[in-house]
Design a protein around this motif. Structure first.
Motif, PDB file in Angstrom:
ATOM      1  N   ILE A  61       0.661  -1.241  -0.021  1.00  0.00           N
ATOM      2  CA  ILE A  61      -0.135  -0.013   0.020  1.00  0.00           C
ATOM      3  C   ILE A  61       0.834   1.112  -0.089  1.00  0.00           C
ATOM      4  CG2 ILE A  61      -1.445   1.400   1.307  1.00  0.00           C
ATOM      5  CD1 ILE A  61      -2.823  -1.409   2.301  1.00  0.00           C
ATOM      6  N   MET A  62       1.990   1.036   0.725  1.00  0.00           N
ATOM      7  CA  MET A  62       2.810   2.329   0.894  1.00  0.00           C
ATOM      8  C   MET A  62       3.760   2.720  -0.334  1.00  0.00           C
ATOM      9  SD  MET A  62       2.263   4.080   3.742  1.00  0.00           S
ATOM     10  CE  MET A  62       3.822   4.941   4.107  1.00  0.00           C
ATOM     11  N   GLY A  63       3.896   1.462  -1.199  1.00  0.00           N
ATOM     12  CA  GLY A  63       4.993   1.527  -2.260  1.00  0.00           C
ATOM     13  C   GLY A  63       6.225   1.436  -1.626  1.00  0.00           C
ATOM     14  N   ILE A  64       6.588   0.727  -0.521  1.00  0.00           N
ATOM     15  CA  ILE A  64       8.108   0.604  -0.071  1.00  0.00           C
ATOM     16  C   ILE A  64       8.491  -0.854  -0.194  1.00  0.00           C
ATOM     17  CG2 ILE A  64       7.833   2.581   1.189  1.00  0.00           C
ATOM     18  CD1 ILE A  64       7.264   1.069   3.574  1.00  0.00           C
ATOM     19  N   LEU A  65       7.879  -1.823  -0.900  1.00  0.00           N
ATOM     20  CA  LEU A  65       8.337  -2.897  -1.158  1.00  0.00           C
ATOM     21  C   LEU A  65       9.654  -3.011  -1.655  1.00  0.00           C
ATOM     22  CD1 LEU A  65       5.563  -5.210  -2.616  1.00  0.00           C
ATOM     23  CD2 LEU A  65       6.668  -5.618  -0.401  1.00  0.00           C
ATOM     24  N   ASP A  66      10.641  -4.030  -1.148  1.00  0.00           N
ATOM     25  CA  ASP A  66      11.838  -4.198  -1.568  1.00  0.00           C
ATOM     26  C   ASP A  66      11.840  -4.812  -2.912  1.00  0.00           C
ATOM     27  OD1 ASP A  66      13.115  -2.843   0.714  1.00  0.00           O
ATOM     28  OD2 ASP A  66      13.593  -4.894   1.552  1.00  0.00           O
ATOM     29  N   SER A  67      12.086  -4.153  -3.895  1.00  0.00           N
ATOM     30  CA  SER A  67      11.901  -4.708  -5.110  1.00  0.00           C
ATOM     31  C   SER A  67      13.089  -4.710  -6.233  1.00  0.00           C
ATOM     32  CB  SER A  67      10.864  -4.177  -5.958  1.00  0.00           C
ATOM     33  OG  SER A  67      10.525  -4.823  -7.228  1.00  0.00           O
ATOM     34  N   PRO A  68      13.987  -5.662  -6.579  1.00  0.00           N
ATOM     35  CA  PRO A  68      13.664  -7.100  -6.171  1.00  0.00           C
ATOM     36  C   PRO A  68      13.962  -7.387  -4.791  1.00  0.00           C
ATOM     37  CG  PRO A  68      15.605  -6.989  -7.291  1.00  0.00           C
ATOM     38  CD  PRO A  68      15.060  -5.500  -7.362  1.00  0.00           C
ATOM     39  N   PRO A  69      13.202  -8.440  -4.216  1.00  0.00           N
ATOM     40  CA  PRO A  69      12.619  -9.611  -4.731  1.00  0.00           C
ATOM     41  C   PRO A  69      11.125  -9.397  -4.874  1.00  0.00           C
ATOM     42  CG  PRO A  69      13.098 -10.181  -2.508  1.00  0.00           C
ATOM     43  CD  PRO A  69      13.660  -8.577  -3.045  1.00  0.00           C
ATOM     44  N   MET A  87       0.518   5.437 -10.471  1.00  0.00           N
ATOM     45  CA  MET A  87       1.227   6.455 -10.426  1.00  0.00           C
ATOM     46  C   MET A  87       2.746   6.492 -10.589  1.00  0.00           C
ATOM     47  SD  MET A  87      -0.312   8.330  -6.670  1.00  0.00           S
ATOM     48  CE  MET A  87      -1.850   9.012  -6.697  1.00  0.00           C
ATOM     49  N   PRO A  88       3.033   7.522 -11.273  1.00  0.00           N
ATOM     50  CA  PRO A  88       4.692   7.669 -11.259  1.00  0.00           C
ATOM     51  C   PRO A  88       5.179   7.427 -10.127  1.00  0.00           C
ATOM     52  CG  PRO A  88       3.626   9.416 -12.746  1.00  0.00           C
ATOM     53  CD  PRO A  88       2.461   8.731 -11.727  1.00  0.00           C
ATOM     54  N   ARG A  89       6.621   7.034  -9.972  1.00  0.00           N
ATOM     55  CA  ARG A  89       7.293   6.926  -8.782  1.00  0.00           C
ATOM     56  C   ARG A  89       7.295   8.003  -7.929  1.00  0.00           C
ATOM     57  NH1 ARG A  89      12.593   3.445  -8.825  1.00  0.00           N
ATOM     58  NH2 ARG A  89      11.192   2.084  -9.763  1.00  0.00           N
ATOM     59  N   LYS A  90       7.712   9.397  -8.480  1.00  0.00           N
ATOM     60  CA  LYS A  90       7.697  10.510  -7.602  1.00  0.00           C
ATOM     61  C   LYS A  90       6.554  11.069  -7.018  1.00  0.00           C
ATOM     62  CE  LYS A  90      11.983  12.321  -9.643  1.00  0.00           C
ATOM     63  NZ  LYS A  90      12.680  13.457 -10.629  1.00  0.00           N
ATOM     64  N   ALA A  91       5.485  10.775  -7.962  1.00  0.00           N
ATOM     65  CA  ALA A  91       4.155  11.134  -7.374  1.00  0.00           C
ATOM     66  C   ALA A  91       3.744  10.272  -6.453  1.00  0.00           C
ATOM     67  CB  ALA A  91       2.963  11.099  -8.502  1.00  0.00           C
ATOM     68  N   ARG A  92       3.941   8.886  -6.266  1.00  0.00           N
ATOM     69  CA  ARG A  92       3.399   8.157  -5.125  1.00  0.00           C
ATOM     70  C   ARG A  92       4.456   8.637  -3.860  1.00  0.00           C
ATOM     71  NH1 ARG A  92       2.556   1.570  -5.171  1.00  0.00           N
ATOM     72  NH2 ARG A  92       1.505   1.575  -3.520  1.00  0.00           N
ATOM     73  N   ALA A  93       5.675   8.905  -4.205  1.00  0.00           N
ATOM     74  CA  ALA A  93       6.773   8.939  -3.128  1.00  0.00           C
ATOM     75  C   ALA A  93       6.099  10.416  -2.251  1.00  0.00           C
ATOM     76  CB  ALA A  93       7.957   9.332  -3.519  1.00  0.00           C
ATOM     77  N   ALA A  94       5.452  11.316  -3.236  1.00  0.00           N
ATOM     78  CA  ALA A  94       4.973  12.564  -2.755  1.00  0.00           C
ATOM     79  C   ALA A  94       3.879  12.382  -1.834  1.00  0.00           C
ATOM     80  CB  ALA A  94       4.854  13.537  -3.643  1.00  0.00           C
ATOM     81  N   MET A  95       3.218  11.315  -1.815  1.00  0.00           N
ATOM     82  CA  MET A  95       1.912  10.952  -1.099  1.00  0.00           C
ATOM     83  C   MET A  95       2.285  10.373   0.375  1.00  0.00           C
ATOM     84  SD  MET A  95      -1.040   9.258  -3.550  1.00  0.00           S
ATOM     85  CE  MET A  95      -2.012   9.300  -2.456  1.00  0.00           C
ATOM     86  N   ARG A  96       3.397   9.960   0.466  1.00  0.00           N
ATOM     87  CA  ARG A  96       3.851   9.332   1.568  1.00  0.00           C
ATOM     88  C   ARG A  96       4.310  10.451   2.695  1.00  0.00           C
ATOM     89  NH1 ARG A  96       6.463   5.328  -1.860  1.00  0.00           N
ATOM     90  NH2 ARG A  96       8.450   6.158  -1.703  1.00  0.00           N
TER      91      ARG A  96
END
Length: 347
Positions: A61-69, A87-96
């Motif tokens: 939900i937060m978009g902070i999964l370690d990827s990979p794995p 969402m683009p990565r920067k836009a999603r990071a701005a929501m956190r």
């Protein structure tokens, strides 16, 4: 908290979420079609043993999964009707921080040991709101006072190791609410704390939720912690939701055998001295080698042939549609009788 135009049904809506971990030994399907929602000002508790997928769900939900794995392979995570997964990565990071924030379970490792705690709180304002250092410091001290840190002004320059476990958790809470988020995810916020401090932290979260009008997702393995604070409970097992209902219904009449087992394992005042505390036998399944049928069937005393074959039972609405369960025997009188016994007594 600023009010947006109401063009969404739920504040947060997770739909058919799938997450897998791709490793040399194989692919572990950690989350398998999880769906739930969170309303404004509501508290949703997500319960389950270690390894059930609670924290992975929060990280997705937060978009902070370690990827990979880790990879989100399907589903939607709608915040106010907008799919954050697209969402683009920067836009999603701005929501956190301003929109959705998280309290991590190990405050000592989550805090930076080489910077004072006040500096770390103030950084939220300096980075996200471009606040000058003096005003950021004042805001950080105010937050430390809000989460009941004694002598906040004097302790602004103290380091994480100079605080107790409970006080470090309060610092984490201050950082999480600094930007007035709409949603707060608390991942095992009372782990390793004694019972008295647990109660204080839970009371503080409730106080802050009421003050800031936040939606709260509380992740825990302890049924006793959420009994008096949650509005609804979602029970997870092996990456799936197996039961979801208003808190009174889960404690009053659990419908899934796993939930029954969790309730039976809670210590009670009427337990005989020296008696054996009931426990769920066996271990959670290996995600690389899941059993056929219902994932809980190897540990379930109610399992029949149907439970061991085919696909897992879906999470289906029961009764008036406010509660859901994923069990082929959910309406069996034998299960109902055991559920009644498990719910007797107070947590």
């Amino acid at each position: 908290m600023a009010a947006d135009d109401k063009t969404y049904e739920h504040l947060l809506d997770v739909r058919d979420l799938h997450v897998e971990f791709r490793m040399r030994t194989g692919v572990a399907k950690a989350i398998n079609g999880v769906s739930f929602h969170l309303n404004e000002k509501e508290t949703l508790a997500i319960l389950g043993e270690s390894g059930s997928g609670k924290s992975v769900t929060a990280q997705a939900i937060m978009g902070i999964l370690d990827s990979p794995p880790g990879f989100v392979t399907g589903g939607e995570v709608l915040f106010q009707g907008v799919d954050m997964l697209k969402m683009p990565r920067k836009a999603r990071a701005a929501m956190r921080g301003p929109k959705i924030s998280m309290i991590f379970q190990d405050a000592l490792s989550a805090l930076n040991p080489v910077f004072p705690v006040g500096w770390q709180i103030a950084e939220m304002f300096r980075i996200h709101r471009k606040t000058n250092s003096s005003d950021a410091m004042k805001a950080a001290i105010s937050l430390m006072e809000q989460v009941h840190i004694p002598a906040a002004k004097q302790r602004f320059k103290a380091y994480p190791h100079q605080f107790s476990g409970g006080m470090r958790q309060r610092i984490m809470i201050a950082m999480a609410i600094a930007l007035d988020p709409w949603i707060l995810i608390a991942d095992e916020p009372t782990t390793a704390l004694d019972v008295t401090v647990q109660a204080q932290i839970m009371a503080l979260l409730k106080e802050l939720q009421d003050e800031h009008d936040m939606g709260l997702i509380l992740i825990t393995h302890d049924l006793g912690v959420v009994a008096n604070v949650a509005d609804r409970i979602a029970v997870m097992y092996a990456g799936r939701l197996v039961e979801m209902a208003p808190v009174e219904e889960v404690y009053g009449q659990p419908r899934h055998p796993y939930t029954i087992g969790l309730l039976e394992s809670v210590p009670r005042l009427d337990t005989k001295r020296g008696g054996v505390l009931p426990a769920i036998g066996g271990l959670p399944p290996n995600l690389l080698a899941m059993p056929g049928g219902c994932p809980f069937n190897p540990r379930c005393r109610f399992a029949v042939d149907r439970c061991r074959q085919g696909t897992p039972p879906p999470l289906e609405a029961l009764d008036d549609g406010t509660r859901f369960a994923a069990c082929w025997r959910v309406d069996d009188p034998e299960v109902a009788d055991e559920a009644h016994r498990a719910s007797e007594g107070d947590l």
